[in-house]
Design a protein around this motif. Structure first.
Motif, PDB file in Angstrom:
ATOM      1  N   MET A 121       0.836  -1.203   0.000  1.00 50.52           N
ATOM      2  CA  MET A 121       0.000   0.000   0.000  1.00 50.52           C
ATOM      3  C   MET A 121       0.867   1.248   0.000  1.00 50.52           C
ATOM      4  O   MET A 121       1.860   1.321   0.704  1.00 50.52           O
ATOM      5  N   LYS A 122       0.450   2.208  -0.813  1.00 52.57           N
ATOM      6  CA  LYS A 122       1.199   3.461  -0.898  1.00 52.57           C
ATOM      7  C   LYS A 122       0.243   4.595  -0.536  1.00 52.57           C
ATOM      8  O   LYS A 122      -0.785   4.790  -1.186  1.00 52.57           O
ATOM      9  N   PHE A 123       0.579   5.320   0.523  1.00 56.01           N
ATOM     10  CA  PHE A 123      -0.291   6.405   0.972  1.00 56.01           C
ATOM     11  C   PHE A 123       0.237   7.756   0.500  1.00 56.01           C
ATOM     12  O   PHE A 123       1.405   7.880   0.114  1.00 56.01           O
ATOM     13  N   HIS A 124      -0.627   8.783   0.544  1.00 51.62           N
ATOM     14  CA  HIS A 124      -0.263  10.083  -0.022  1.00 51.62           C
ATOM     15  C   HIS A 124       0.826  10.812   0.777  1.00 51.62           C
ATOM     16  O   HIS A 124       1.663  11.492   0.202  1.00 51.62           O
ATOM     17  N   LYS A 125       0.813  10.703   2.095  1.00 47.30           N
ATOM     18  CA  LYS A 125       1.753  11.460   2.910  1.00 47.30           C
ATOM     19  C   LYS A 125       2.966  10.593   3.269  1.00 47.30           C
ATOM     20  O   LYS A 125       2.811   9.436   3.679  1.00 47.30           O
ATOM     21  N   THR A 126       4.147  11.209   3.152  1.00 56.39           N
ATOM     22  CA  THR A 126       5.370  10.452   3.461  1.00 56.39           C
ATOM     23  C   THR A 126       5.481  10.162   4.957  1.00 56.39           C
ATOM     24  O   THR A 126       6.226   9.275   5.367  1.00 56.39           O
ATOM     25  N   ASN A 127       4.755  10.918   5.775  1.00 55.34           N
ATOM     26  CA  ASN A 127       4.815  10.706   7.226  1.00 55.34           C
ATOM     27  C   ASN A 127       3.752   9.728   7.727  1.00 55.34           C
ATOM     28  O   ASN A 127       3.506   9.627   8.933  1.00 55.34           O
ATOM     29  N   THR A 128       3.105   9.004   6.823  1.00 57.35           N
ATOM     30  CA  THR A 128       2.126   7.990   7.255  1.00 57.35           C
ATOM     31  C   THR A 128       2.813   6.963   8.161  1.00 57.35           C
ATOM     32  O   THR A 128       3.899   6.478   7.851  1.00 57.35           O
ATOM     33  N   ASP A 129       2.165   6.664   9.293  1.00 54.57           N
ATOM     34  CA  ASP A 129       2.729   5.717  10.261  1.00 54.57           C
ATOM     35  C   ASP A 129       1.850   4.470  10.300  1.00 54.57           C
ATOM     36  O   ASP A 129       0.653   4.549  10.573  1.00 54.57           O
ATOM     37  N   PHE A 130       2.439   3.334  10.000  1.00 56.09           N
ATOM     38  CA  PHE A 130       1.694   2.070   9.962  1.00 56.09           C
ATOM     39  C   PHE A 130       2.287   1.150  11.022  1.00 56.09           C
ATOM     40  O   PHE A 130       3.401   0.662  10.880  1.00 56.09           O
ATOM     41  N   PHE A 131       1.554   0.938  12.095  1.00 61.52           N
ATOM     42  CA  PHE A 131       2.080   0.198  13.243  1.00 61.52           C
ATOM     43  C   PHE A 131       1.267  -1.084  13.459  1.00 61.52           C
ATOM     44  O   PHE A 131       0.042  -1.052  13.518  1.00 61.52           O
ATOM     45  N   VAL A 132       1.980  -2.190  13.567  1.00 58.37           N
ATOM     46  CA  VAL A 132       1.327  -3.475  13.832  1.00 58.37           C
ATOM     47  C   VAL A 132       1.860  -3.999  15.167  1.00 58.37           C
ATOM     48  O   VAL A 132       3.018  -4.425  15.253  1.00 58.37           O
TER      49      VAL A 132
END
Ligand SMILES: [Zn+2]
Length: 282
Positions: free
Chosen positions: A1-12
């Motif tokens: 997945m590619k999100f618009h903002k470079t600062n997107t934080d994806f935590f699992v």
């Protein structure tokens, strides 16, 4: 997945690969700010806690910029404060055993300013992988404009994928305005008595918000207790904590139903109830 903002934080929290972590979602909350999820959607967190066949995912759309700071955070720059808030949200995801926690990092104005295409596009991506059964949004009668912006973008995203992703229920939840004014027959009554220890911890980890004197931890527990007590004037309380929600499912099923008209229909019913009761008393 590619999100618009470079600062997107994806935590699992449990370290699973991100897309697989998101794909196990059954309950999804899309909220504006760090800590909103834990205030509005504890029902979903509690429904999934500790289970292997139900998973809660949190999405925070904004970056936490411009939040108030005091005490040990008093001399933090806005960037440092944004970082604190991202970490606090991760702590909540860990405590609540979420499937994953996504922080999209948009500014408030990017959320509130139409058409908000990038926000909706990120949410569409998430919805297509998560395929949630239950969705928690801010309610459209909330008084925080960023909350309303997130709800409008989320409804647009849900409508865009409605032929492939069909949650059985979409709730509009309480943060900046209660929903006790909804006619009882229209209230979505969500019991949240389970694990008051976890419920308290989830709001409590947002130290930067509570430390300035805003006791969201106590206020959130207090609102839930008040709802449980005042929901029905007769009978004893089975639940010790309730949250109320507005049913937003019809707005997703019917893509031309106006969000304004739908929300006003509840206000009209409330108005009619007040008129009727005063009239009946003479
Ligand atoms: Zn908020």
């Amino acid at each position: 997945m590619k999100f618009h903002k470079t600062n997107t934080d994806f935590f699992v929290p449990d370290g699973l690969e991100p897309e697989a972590a998101l794909a196990r979602t059954t309950h999804l909350c899309i909220a504006a700010h760090q800590d909103d999820i834990e205030i509005m959607a504890y029902h979903g967190i509690a429904e999934c806690f500790g289970l292997k066949d139900k998973w809660f995912t949190g999405v925070v759309v904004t970056n936490g910029a411009g939040s108030p700071r005091s005490g040990i955070y008093g001399d933090y720059t806005d960037e440092q404060m944004q970082r604190v808030r991202v970490v606090e949200q991760r702590k909540a995801a860990y405590v609540g055993e979420y499937a994953c926690q996504i922080q999209l990092g948009f500014t408030s104005s990017e959320v509130k300013t139409p058409p908000g295409t990038d926000v909706a596009a990120d949410l569409v991506q998430i919805l297509k992988v998560a395929r949630p059964e239950v969705v928690y949004l801010h309610n459209p009668a909330d008084k925080h404009d960023t909350h309303i912006g997130v709800t409008v973008r989320a409804i647009a995203a849900l409508r865009a994928v409605r032929n492939e992703v069909a949650p059985r229920k979409v709730y509009g939840c309480e943060v900046w305005r209660d929903l006790d004014w909804l006619p009882d027959e229209d209230k979505q009554v969500l019991p949240v008595s389970a694990r008051s220890n976890i419920a308290a911890a989830l709001v409590g980890v947002f130290d930067s918000q509570v430390t300035g004197g805003k006791r969201y931890d106590l206020a959130t527990a207090g609102r839930r207790l008040a709802h449980a007590t005042y929901y029905a004037s007769h009978g004893t309380d089975v639940e010790t904590a309730l949250t109320f929600a507005m049913d937003l499912t019809p707005l997703v099923r019917d893509p031309v139903l106006s969000v304004t008209d739908y929300t006003l229909s509840f206000i009209d019913k409330f108005r009619a109830d007040v008129v009727r009761r005063i009239g009946a008393a003479g």
